[in-house]
Design a protein around this motif. Structure first.
Motif, PDB file in Angstrom:
ATOM      1  N   THR A 173       0.826  -1.197   0.000  1.00  0.00           N
ATOM      2  CA  THR A 173       0.000   0.000   0.000  1.00  0.00           C
ATOM      3  C   THR A 173       0.865   1.253   0.000  1.00  0.00           C
ATOM      4  O   THR A 173       0.446   2.275  -0.521  1.00  0.00           O
ATOM      5  N   ALA A 201      -5.673   5.213  -3.303  1.00  0.00           N
ATOM      6  CA  ALA A 201      -6.746   4.228  -3.139  1.00  0.00           C
ATOM      7  C   ALA A 201      -8.009   4.901  -2.606  1.00  0.00           C
ATOM      8  O   ALA A 201      -9.111   4.651  -3.101  1.00  0.00           O
ATOM      9  N   ARG A 202      -7.837   5.773  -1.593  1.00  0.00           N
ATOM     10  CA  ARG A 202      -8.989   6.502  -1.040  1.00  0.00           C
ATOM     11  C   ARG A 202      -9.637   7.372  -2.104  1.00  0.00           C
ATOM     12  O   ARG A 202     -10.856   7.460  -2.187  1.00  0.00           O
ATOM     13  N   LEU A 245     -11.627   5.254  -4.451  1.00  0.00           N
ATOM     14  CA  LEU A 245     -12.856   4.771  -3.803  1.00  0.00           C
ATOM     15  C   LEU A 245     -13.776   5.908  -3.369  1.00  0.00           C
ATOM     16  O   LEU A 245     -14.869   5.666  -2.875  1.00  0.00           O
ATOM     17  N   ASP A 261      -8.462   2.772   6.934  1.00  0.00           N
ATOM     18  CA  ASP A 261      -7.204   2.381   6.304  1.00  0.00           C
ATOM     19  C   ASP A 261      -6.926   0.877   6.353  1.00  0.00           C
ATOM     20  O   ASP A 261      -6.478   0.312   5.353  1.00  0.00           O
ATOM     21  N   ILE A 307      -9.001  -0.787   3.649  1.00  0.00           N
ATOM     22  CA  ILE A 307      -8.512  -0.397   2.323  1.00  0.00           C
ATOM     23  C   ILE A 307      -7.242  -1.186   2.005  1.00  0.00           C
ATOM     24  O   ILE A 307      -7.090  -1.710   0.902  1.00  0.00           O
ATOM     25  N   TRP A 361     -14.284  -3.365  -2.973  1.00  0.00           N
ATOM     26  CA  TRP A 361     -14.850  -2.431  -2.002  1.00  0.00           C
ATOM     27  C   TRP A 361     -16.368  -2.341  -2.153  1.00  0.00           C
ATOM     28  O   TRP A 361     -17.105  -2.385  -1.178  1.00  0.00           O
TER      29      TRP A 361
END
Length: 109
Positions: free
Chosen positions: A6, A14-15, A18, A26, A29, A79
């Motif tokens: 990550t 990534a956040r 998404l 976190d 994720i 997700w």
């Protein structure tokens, strides 16, 4: 909590993919990111971040943008469907498959 995978991809990216706030979940994720990386590595039959033309290479050459995009597409799928149960067969992500296709190794084995 970040892991080497990550860290390489970036939890912030990534956040953003998404569409989550900076302080959202976190650990989850990271878990789904690792699962997405694993899915891509299984498909191309090579570790990400290594020279996929030479599977035995130890040199970290970075992750090609198309493989990074494939990971993010799978991350989004994982997700979105993290709590769903399916009555039907889950369909593969065709965009991710197309992005990964040039990097597949050991074809026909």
């Amino acid at each position: 909590m970040a892991t080497p995978l990550t860290d390489k991809f970036g939890l912030a990216q990534a956040r953003a993919h998404l569409r989550l706030d900076p302080d959202d979940d976190d650990p989850m994720i990271a878990l789904y990111m690792e699962a997405a990386v694993d899915r891509v590595e299984q498909h191309i039959q090579a570790p990400l971040g290594r020279n996929v033309a030479d599977v035995g290479a130890q040199e970290d050459v970075g992750i090609p943008p198309s493989l990074k995009a494939a990971v993010l597409l799978f991350l989004g799928d994982f997700w979105e469907n993290r709590e769903a149960s399916f009555d039907h067969k889950m369909i593969e992500n065709r965009a991710a498959e197309a992005l990964m296709a040039p990097y597949r190794t050991n074809l026909g084995v």
